[in-house]
Write an enzyme that holds these catalytic residues in place. Structure first.
Site, short mmCIF file in Angstrom:
data_model
loop_
_atom_site.label_atom_id
_atom_site.label_comp_id
_atom_site.label_asym_id
_atom_site.label_seq_id
_atom_site.Cartn_x
_atom_site.Cartn_y
_atom_site.Cartn_z
N LYS A 191 9.83 20.07 96.10
CA LYS A 191 8.46 20.32 96.55
C LYS A 191 7.49 19.84 95.47
O LYS A 191 7.75 20.01 94.27
CB LYS A 191 8.26 21.82 96.81
CG LYS A 191 6.92 22.18 97.44
CD LYS A 191 6.79 23.69 97.69
CE LYS A 191 5.47 24.04 98.36
NZ LYS A 191 5.34 25.50 98.61
N SER B 270 3.62 26.79 103.27
CA SER B 270 3.21 25.55 102.65
C SER B 270 4.37 24.59 102.39
O SER B 270 4.14 23.40 102.18
CB SER B 270 2.50 25.84 101.35
OG SER B 270 3.39 26.41 100.40
N SER C 189 5.74 31.11 102.33
CA SER C 189 5.77 29.64 102.36
C SER C 189 7.17 29.02 102.32
O SER C 189 7.30 27.81 102.48
CB SER C 189 4.96 29.07 101.20
OG SER C 189 3.59 29.15 101.50
#
Ligand SMILES: [Mg+2]
Ligand SMILES: [Zn+2]
Lengths: 493, 95, 487
Positions: free
Chosen positions: A78, A159, A183
């Site tokens: 990420k 997210s 998330s």
């Protein structure tokens, strides 16, 4: 031979160790999948060479008998994790071009364990969002489609939406995520994969771009519970560079996996039966309860009375911390600088931050600034920290009656891109089931429970006691074995 | 309690986010919507409750007083929008 | 000593000045408060900066235990309450010398609570000044405005260096009291070793809060003059600021609560433009750090490590060593002097004679040479030997002065100089009597005057005899023999 990109973390690790295939072949296959999947916009940076170098090292290690726990496993990282020498932006224009001269502890641990990096994954800007639509570099498109014959583009959740899309689309066997209010879990649920947020303090926050410090936790996203256990073991551990890191040994979670829940009590919190919850979510929950019973667990109803206040509490504390954490983005030392003609220092700050931050980030900074400002601090922030203490107490009390809690992960299946982006509050409400455990720092995981009538995945959430990741993983495994979830998105890209 | 346009401007200024009149006006209902929603916390009885100080019981570790870092000026300046003579450069500040 | 209070004479009568000080003292440590970068003074720009100090994305603070320990020791030395539970807060504001966009400080739960400090201003009665709190916080970086026509340059070497902010109560009423407070505080910090007290290098600086009121009236609005970096400037800033405030009020104006700067060249304070906008610092607990909890062992260790402090030492010098109040005061004001003196005693120097010698001879010499006591060319051992040679009669006072000069020049020990140069005092009565006889013979008129009642002339004969003896005669013996010879 099976398609190598259909393999998960354990399969790849074991296959490389056994010599069934080479790590280079694995990396090459995933690199190709990444390239082929560009329509999903899941990757902000592709690092095929990085994956190949790690693969060659894995193949050499196999030859010399020096295999590491993740040798041969390529992963997606990420973009919230700073990666040395590789652009890291948190999907914000503010950090466009920022190349960290350092590696985050979590990504560093994975690489040191032998993993390779396929690239940096798209996300909601500064991890603020639940649909991946706040990225400055375009939203991620979920690989999933509804079965209604329409072609609506769906949200991969957020997210960690690049992570969820990449894993579910078989562009990576596993990925890192971060979870501040859900998330990891919500995007995992939206895309039919598994993801776990460990106890706050298990994974070091050093080198991970901060959103809300008292909530942020890294964790893995992968196709099944075992893969999550393997990755979490590699990511966790004490770090002297993070003052909130837990100084505890990392348990052997993979070894400890057991789907036998005899003697365990599974709590079902009645307050999670929220108004307007779709019947399909309720049905999924009942199905989950049945799986748990089948695995030998006793079901108990428990109460978490402050559940309804968790979201407003979160939307005070997280923006407050974020408003301060993001003050460092000022155009002086790195990242964007916008210096209008004749502007002074303070005007440079204001122009840079107006330009560099996206609308949702600005909105949260504004809310956070307001709740901390003179005259409002006690009414908002102090009050929220008191309610947070009550939420922690609720969980402590519930855990005197049960070992884990079972809830839905999200109040709906994946929604369409653009469906909620005009209404911040509607978007916030999507985290209603994930936020309470974040506020309490508890380990929590989402596993796929089934499909809704539109053919979209739904997730079940397991919440455990602090430090009891094993209990969470085991309950997740019990569901996984019974749900037999094998659905995957058709490859339309 | 709802905010007015002047408050929105004040917050934007405190947060150092340049905001046009149109943006401030667009933000006004959004912020009021969010703030109105979070104000439901006032309903919770928190008498005698201490604000949470640590999410997971843990106390602060103290490090040894040793020089273990620094001497990395190039790395520190590497991403700077403007660096000169070993310094970060900013528009002139008048004190 | 007088008790007449300090007053500003205004057109409408007398005004009283109310003063509180916030002293920022750099904590002596190798590395910074929250990072492992060095703290040494005067390094190349940005060479002592870690990724944490530059607030790179994802960087986190980890506190330095020594800085906490030193602040606790300082609190104990000021008889202050040490808070077993404290925590760090963020003070949010934007400035180019503040990379994080916030300073990590302590507002709500400081490490050290209430304490006190006894001051003894010159020409005024001793007074106890209340300490409100001491908190630990980060220093900011440095902005340079004179290197480029349109740009300021940022050096982060100081960014993150540990400071103690020592906040007094508004208990002071004159520039002299404020000056005495800063001096005494610096003395204690240096005794404790928690701060080097070097105001020129900025390791100690004061924010001066001043307001004026009619004697005994309601408190007035205060101004804060920032970063005043010497005792003299603190006193000058107060004097100017108090007079300015009186003039403003008497002109019908009002004082605005604001931040000001002291201009040492002009001796005036002026409003700080860059800090004009009303600040809203949005303090909240730093979520990157946990509460700081101190256990009893930590506190006991800190307490046991405290040295004897100046007030206690002065009392002991007077009581046990029998020194005069003045000498005890001079020797204990600065820790280096006290250490030097005690090293002399440890080398066997008698207390009173040693104290007198140090204060008159050594201080005089150091003054001339422009050196501090730490840079003294003569060691405490050498000094003890010199004082001993006077004590056992080997050297007279004047010989000792000569020997000391030679010690300063050559670095040699007193005994060696005495041996090599034959500077030993003599009590050889035969030689002295011979010189006395010669002096008497050469001055018959003076002998007659003396015998006629001019007693003062005795000194003349002593001087002549000593000179004839090359200064080496024992003055006691000379006195005795002269008296006999002149009878
Ligand atoms: Mg101050
Ligand atoms: Zn301060």
């Amino acid at each position: 031979m099976t398609n190598l990109t259909d393999l998960g973390v354990a399969d790849i690790r074991d296959g490389v160790a056994a010599g069934t295939f080479s790590a280079r072949d694995v990396a090459t296959a995933f690199n190709a999948a990444v390239e082929q999947g560009r329509a999903l916009n899941a990757w902000l940076v592709e690092t095929p060479d990085h994956a190949l170098v790690a693969a060659d090292a894995a193949d050499a290690a196999r030859a010399s008998g020096d295999l590491k726990p993740l040798s041969g496993v390529p992963l997606g990282i990420k973009d919230l994790f700073c990666t040395k020498g590789v652009e890291t932006t948190a999907a914000s224009g503010m950090l466009k071009g920022f190349v960290p001269p350092y590696e985050s502890t979590v990504s560093g641990k994975l690489l040191n364990a032998g993993a390779g990096m396929l690239g940096k994954l798209n996300m909601d800007q500064f991890a603020m969002g639940s649909s991946n639509e706040t990225s400055a570099f375009g939203n991620v498109v979920s690989p999933w489609k509804r079965n209604d014959g329409g072609n609506a583009a769906l949200a991969p959740g957020g997210s960690s939406g690049g992570s969820s899309a990449a894993v579910s689309a078989r562009m990576a066997p596993g990925a890192t995520g971060t979870d501040t209010g859900g998330s990891i879990r919500q995007p995992a649920a939206f895309t039919g994969i598994s993801g776990i947020k460990p106890t706050y303090g298990r994974c070091s926050r050093w080198g991970t771009i901060a959103f809300a410090s008292s909530l942020d936790q890294a964790g893995p996203m992968a196709r099944d519970v075992r893969d999550c256990a393997i990755l979490l073991e590699a990511m966790s551990g004490f770090d002297a560079k993070d003052a909130t890191s837990l100084d505890l040994p990392v348990p052997a979670w993979e070894k400890g996996l057991s789907a036998d829940l005899k003697g365990k009590r599974v709590g079902v919190p009645k307050e999670y039966r929220v108004d307007g919850m779709p019947p399909e979510i309720e049905a999924l929950w009942q199905q989950g309860i049945a799986y748990m019973k089948d695995a030998g667990a006793e079901i108990v109803e428990v109460s978490l009375p402050h559940t309804k206040y968790a979201l407003p509490t979160y939307y005070i504390i997280a923006p407050a911390e974020a408003s301060s954490n993001l003050a460092r983005y000022d155009g002086v030392r790195y990242g964007l600088r916008d210096l209008p003609d004749g502007a002074n220092l303070q005007e440079m700050y204001a122009a840079t931050r107006a330009d560099g931050f996206g609308a949702e980030v600005k909105r949260r900074i504004m809310v956070g600034t307001y709740v901390l400002s003179a005259g409002f601090y006690d009414a908002y922030f102090t009050k929220a920290q008191k309610v947070r203490a009550l939420i922690v107490r609720d969980f402590e009390h519930a855990f005197t009656q049960c070992d884990v809690l079972l809830t839905p992960t999200a109040p709906s299946a994946a929604f369409g891109l653009g469906e909620k982006s005009d209404d911040p509050l509607a978007m916030y409400l999507n985290d209603v089931f994930t936020v309470p455990s974040s506020l309490a720092g508890l380990p929590a995981m989402s596993v796929p429970g089934g499909l809704d009538t539109q053919g979209l995945p739904l997730g079940l959430q397991i919440i455990g006691r602090a430090l009891d990741e094993q209990g969470v993983l085991n309950a997740g495994l019990a569901i996984e074995e019974r749900a037999g979830f094998t659905a995957r998105p058709g490859q339309w890209w | 309690m709802s905010v007015d346009l002047a408050t929105v401007r004040k917050i934007a200024s405190l947060a150092r986010i340049a905001t046009s009149d149109a943006e401030a006006e667009a933000l006004l209902p959004e912020l009021n919507n969010i703030l109105g929603w979070i104000e439901q916390l006032a309903q919770v009885d928190t008498t005698g409750v201490e604000p949470l100080a640590a999410v997971i019981p843990n106390h602060l570790r103290l490090r040894e007083d040793k020089v273990t870092d620094g001497g990395i000026r190039d790395a520190v300046l590497a991403n700077a929008p403007q660096a000169e003579h070993g310094f970060f450069a900013v528009p002139k500040v008048i004190e | 000593m007088t008790d007449s209070p300090y007053r500003i004479q205004g057109a409408t009568g007398e005004w009283e000045v109310v003063i509180g000080l916030e002293v920022h003292a750099q904590i002596t440590s190798q590395s910074k408060l929250f990072s492992g970068a060095a703290t040494a003074f005067g390094a190349e720009p940005n060479s002592q900066v870690s990724l944490v100090d530059a607030a790179m994305p994802g960087m986190l603070p980890v506190p330095n235990g020594e800085c906490i320990r030193q602040a606790v020791r300082t609190g104990l030395a000021l008889d202050a309450q040490i808070n077993r539970w404290s925590r760090f807060d963020r003070k949010n504001y934007f400035y180019a010398d503040l990379p994080q966009g916030y300073q990590i400080s302590q507002l709500y739960h400081p490490l050290v609570g209430e304490g006190s400090l006894l001051i003894e201003p010159e020409d005024a009665a001793p007074k106890t000044i209340g300490i409100e709190r001491i908190h630990v916080e980060q220093d900011a970086g440095k902005l340079m405005h004179d290197q480029h026509p349109t740009r300021s340059y940022v050096d982060l070497n100081r960014s993150g260096v540990a400071l103690m902010e020592i906040v007094s109560r508004p208990d002071m009423r004159s520039p002299a009291e404020a000056g005495a407070y800063v001096k005494k505080l610096r003395s204690i910090l240096r005794y404790v070793g928690s701060c080097d007290g070097n105001m020129e290098q900025g390791s100690m600086r004061a924010d001066v809060n001043v307001s004026v009121r009619k004697p005994g009236g309601e408190l007035g609005t205060r101004t804060e003059t920032k970063n005043v970096n010497s005792v003299r400037f603190v006193m000058a800033a107060i004097e100017h600021e108090a007079k300015r405030q009186v003039a403003v009020i008497e002109d019908g104006g009002t004082i605005i609560q604001e931040t000001r700067l002291f201009d040492p060249d002009k001796g005036v304070t002026r409003s700080m433009r860059s800090k004009e906008d009303a600040h809203d610092y949005r303090y909240f607990p730093d979520p990157d750090l946990l509460p700081l909890e101190l256990d009893e062992a930590f506190l006991a260790d800190a307490l046991a490590s405290l040295p004897e402090l100046p007030d206690a030492k002065r009392a002991r010098y007077e009581g046990e060593l029998g020194l005069s109040a003045y000498n005890a005061d001079v020797l204990t004001a600065d820790v280096e002097t006290a250490r030097w003196f005690e090293a002399m005693l440890a080398e066997g120097a008698p207390a009173k004679a040693g104290a007198n010698w140090l204060i008159s001879e050594l201080f005089g010499a150091l003054n001339r040479l422009g050196k501090t006591i730490g840079e003294s060319p003569v060691s405490p051992r050498q000094a003890a030997e010199l004082v001993a040679l006077v004590g056992d009669g080997t050297l007279s006072g004047s010989l000792a002065k000569q020997v000391f000069e030679l010690m300063l020049e050559t670095g040699q020990d007193a005994g060696v100089i005495v041996e090599e140069r034959g500077l030993k005092q003599t009590s050889d009565t035969g030689a002295i009597e011979a010189e006395i006889a010669r002096v008497i013979a050469a001055n018959p008129d003076k002998v007659a005057d003396y015998k006629g009642g001019k007693d003062k002339l005795f000194g003349f004969f002593v001087g002549q005899t000593m000179r004839a003896m090359g200064g080496k005669a024992n003055p006691g013996v000379v006195n005795d023999l002269l008296k006999k010879a002149l009878e």
